[in-house]
Motif scaffolding. Structure first.
Motif, PDB file in Angstrom:
ATOM      1  N   ARG A   1       3.106   5.982  -0.263  1.00  0.00           N
ATOM      2  CA  ARG A   1       4.381   5.496  -0.785  1.00  0.00           C
ATOM      3  C   ARG A   1       5.006   4.520   0.196  1.00  0.00           C
ATOM      4  O   ARG A   1       5.122   4.800   1.386  1.00  0.00           O
ATOM      5  CB  ARG A   1       5.343   6.663  -1.012  1.00  0.00           C
ATOM      6  CG  ARG A   1       4.955   7.566  -2.160  1.00  0.00           C
ATOM      7  CD  ARG A   1       5.218   6.910  -3.497  1.00  0.00           C
ATOM      8  NE  ARG A   1       4.996   7.837  -4.601  1.00  0.00           N
ATOM      9  CZ  ARG A   1       4.947   7.489  -5.879  1.00  0.00           C
ATOM     10  NH1 ARG A   1       5.089   6.213  -6.207  1.00  0.00           N
ATOM     11  NH2 ARG A   1       4.757   8.383  -6.812  1.00  0.00           N
ATOM     12  N   ASP A   2       5.411   3.367  -0.307  1.00  0.00           N
ATOM     13  CA  ASP A   2       6.074   2.380   0.533  1.00  0.00           C
ATOM     14  C   ASP A   2       7.570   2.669   0.589  1.00  0.00           C
ATOM     15  O   ASP A   2       8.088   3.504  -0.161  1.00  0.00           O
ATOM     16  CB  ASP A   2       5.816   0.977  -0.023  1.00  0.00           C
ATOM     17  CG  ASP A   2       5.859  -0.083   1.073  1.00  0.00           C
ATOM     18  OD1 ASP A   2       6.315   0.255   2.180  1.00  0.00           O
ATOM     19  OD2 ASP A   2       5.437  -1.215   0.832  1.00  0.00           O
TER      20      ASP A   2
ATOM     21  N   GLU B   1       9.979   0.686  -0.288  1.00  0.00           N
ATOM     22  CA  GLU B   1      10.655   0.200  -1.480  1.00  0.00           C
ATOM     23  C   GLU B   1      10.398   1.135  -2.656  1.00  0.00           C
ATOM     24  O   GLU B   1       9.317   1.718  -2.773  1.00  0.00           O
ATOM     25  CB  GLU B   1      10.172  -1.209  -1.820  1.00  0.00           C
ATOM     26  CG  GLU B   1      10.430  -2.228  -0.724  1.00  0.00           C
ATOM     27  CD  GLU B   1       9.926  -3.605  -1.121  1.00  0.00           C
ATOM     28  OE1 GLU B   1       9.512  -3.765  -2.293  1.00  0.00           O
ATOM     29  OE2 GLU B   1       9.945  -4.496  -0.261  1.00  0.00           O
TER      30      GLU B   1
ATOM     31  N   SER C   1       6.999   1.463  -5.024  1.00  0.00           N
ATOM     32  CA  SER C   1       6.050   0.602  -4.338  1.00  0.00           C
ATOM     33  C   SER C   1       5.065   1.460  -3.555  1.00  0.00           C
ATOM     34  O   SER C   1       5.347   2.609  -3.224  1.00  0.00           O
ATOM     35  CB  SER C   1       6.789  -0.347  -3.376  1.00  0.00           C
ATOM     36  OG  SER C   1       5.879  -1.244  -2.774  1.00  0.00           O
ATOM     37  N   TYR C   2       3.897   0.895  -3.281  1.00  0.00           N
ATOM     38  CA  TYR C   2       2.859   1.631  -2.576  1.00  0.00           C
ATOM     39  C   TYR C   2       2.105   0.677  -1.666  1.00  0.00           C
ATOM     40  O   TYR C   2       2.263  -0.548  -1.725  1.00  0.00           O
ATOM     41  CB  TYR C   2       1.874   2.266  -3.571  1.00  0.00           C
ATOM     42  CG  TYR C   2       0.938   1.275  -4.212  1.00  0.00           C
ATOM     43  CD1 TYR C   2      -0.320   1.022  -3.673  1.00  0.00           C
ATOM     44  CD2 TYR C   2       1.328   0.551  -5.334  1.00  0.00           C
ATOM     45  CE1 TYR C   2      -1.170   0.084  -4.244  1.00  0.00           C
ATOM     46  CE2 TYR C   2       0.491  -0.378  -5.917  1.00  0.00           C
ATOM     47  CZ  TYR C   2      -0.755  -0.616  -5.369  1.00  0.00           C
ATOM     48  OH  TYR C   2      -1.588  -1.545  -5.921  1.00  0.00           O
ATOM     49  N   GLY C   3       1.263   1.240  -0.792  1.00  0.00           N
ATOM     50  CA  GLY C   3       0.391   0.451   0.065  1.00  0.00           C
ATOM     51  C   GLY C   3      -0.960   1.128   0.181  1.00  0.00           C
ATOM     52  O   GLY C   3      -1.104   2.317  -0.116  1.00  0.00           O
TER      53      GLY C   3
ATOM     54  N   SER D   1      -3.437   2.859  -6.892  1.00  0.00           N
ATOM     55  CA  SER D   1      -1.986   2.969  -6.820  1.00  0.00           C
ATOM     56  C   SER D   1      -1.617   4.387  -7.231  1.00  0.00           C
ATOM     57  O   SER D   1      -2.481   5.184  -7.608  1.00  0.00           O
ATOM     58  CB  SER D   1      -1.314   1.956  -7.752  1.00  0.00           C
ATOM     59  OG  SER D   1      -1.576   2.289  -9.108  1.00  0.00           O
TER      60      SER D   1
ATOM     61  N   HIS E   1      -3.361  -4.722  -0.317  1.00  0.00           N
ATOM     62  CA  HIS E   1      -2.969  -3.503  -1.032  1.00  0.00           C
ATOM     63  C   HIS E   1      -3.397  -3.537  -2.495  1.00  0.00           C
ATOM     64  O   HIS E   1      -2.630  -3.141  -3.384  1.00  0.00           O
ATOM     65  CB  HIS E   1      -1.452  -3.291  -0.924  1.00  0.00           C
ATOM     66  CG  HIS E   1      -0.952  -3.293   0.486  1.00  0.00           C
ATOM     67  ND1 HIS E   1      -1.240  -2.287   1.388  1.00  0.00           N
ATOM     68  CD2 HIS E   1      -0.201  -4.209   1.169  1.00  0.00           C
ATOM     69  CE1 HIS E   1      -0.672  -2.572   2.564  1.00  0.00           C
ATOM     70  NE2 HIS E   1      -0.050  -3.728   2.451  1.00  0.00           N
TER      71      HIS E   1
END
Length: 328
Positions: A104-105, A107, A110-112, A195, A314
């Motif tokens: 989890r990013d 934001e 959002s993810y990475g 994701s 990503h």
């Protein structure tokens, strides 16, 4: 990791047929220093070398800890020991673990995709089932490194043994020397984006054409064109060049392989950005693959292949493909 892979290639290219094991296990995993737990599973190929040593390649899925979906491949050296008064086999494995972490990013929504190398330590107890080729086992895996990256897992599973230590003397049997050196595969399937929503293409929307050249008994080289289908966030196609560690059963009916190499691909922007942003970029990523093959008769064989693309933007993906291969 690269140096270990080179040493393995050199050893395999001249190795005699040795005892080998394929196993699958599942269990429970938790993060060190945390209370959360999740499932885990693994697929492992272990090859015995000069007694009492061996080495293994293992694909490990570490489930879904909070904020992380992590898996990866481990390369380990094993010290093996068989108990004198029973058939219990013990093993201690130490090696490196290449992780792929979807996190989890900061934001919202959002993810990475993170990639890392970490040490891994394993303990295993294996016991044969009624003297046949099947074994039951218990294994504990512990990853090392910074505290927030450590995990510990306990697994149970089943494995099967095949191959024997080749006696000294004549070279390979005639049928092995005459095994086809070339192969062309046509594969179809689907691609899944790494994701938290795991967006995927429709079945049969992804496809690949692969040429494989057998360099030695355990080393192959392949060139593959792959179209990953229509995931809007990861629209791409390209060519991968991979070196494979492979093994076949003595009758050559089954084949197992692990490949790695660069993947040069064209990437397209999301469709929602409109035609004004329709610019094609060329990127080079890494690709690792696992393959299971079965001879069908004559020149034909069936193939089941999994491919992981590791990117720097990503957009990691898994391509799950199956199809037919023609060998000559």
């Amino acid at each position: 990791m690269r140096r270990a892979a080179v040493l393995l290639l050199a050893a395999l290219s001249g190795a005699a047929l040795a005892a080998q094991e394929i196993s699958a296990g599942a269990g429970r995993l938790h993060g060190i220093g945390g209370k959360a737990a999740t499932y885990t599973w693994q697929l492992q190929y272990l090859r015995k070398a000069a007694a009492p040593w061996g080495w293994s390649l293992t694909w490990i899925n570490e489930g879904h800890l909070p904020g992380h979906h992590q898996d990866g491949v481990a390369l380990q050296v094993w010290r093996l020991h068989r108990m004198e008064h029973n058939n219990l086999n013990l093993g201690l494995g130490l090696g490196v673990y290449r992780t792929f972490d979807t996190f989890r990013d900061a934001e919202p929504d959002s993810y990475g995709n993170g990639h890392a190398l970490k040490p891994i330590l394993s303990l295993r107890a294996r016991y044969p089932i009624r003297g046949g080729p099947w074994d039951a086992f218990v294994q504990v895996n512990r990853t090392l490194g910074p505290e927030q990256r450590q995990t510990q897992a306990a697994l149970v599973g089943l494995g099967t043994r095949f191959g024997t230590q080749a006696p000294a003397g004549p070279a390979l049997p005639k049928r092995e020397r005459e095994a086809p050196a070339n192969e062309l595969s046509f594969l179809f399937g689907r691609t899944i984006l790494n994701s938290f929503e795991s967006e995927a293409t429709e079945f049969l929307q992804s496809f690949a054409v692969e040429y494989r050249r057998r360099l030695s008994r355990h080393v192959d080289l392949s060139f593959t064109y792959c179209d990953e289908g229509g995931i809007d966030a990861a629209r791409r196609d390209g060519v991968a060049a991979q070196v494979w560690l492979s093994t076949r059963t003595p009758d050559r009916a089954w084949m197992l392989g692990f490949g790695a190499g660069p993947y040069a691909c064209r990437t397209f922007p999301p469709r929602e950005e409109g035609p004004a942003a329709d610019t094609v970029n060329i990127r080079t990523s890494g690709r690792i693959s696992m393959l299971v093959g079965r001879t069908l008769g004559g020149h034909w064989g069936a193939r089941l292949q999994w491919n992981r693309t590791a990117t720097r933007n990503h957009r990691d993906t898994d391509a799950l493909l199956a199809g037919l291969a023609y060998a000559w």
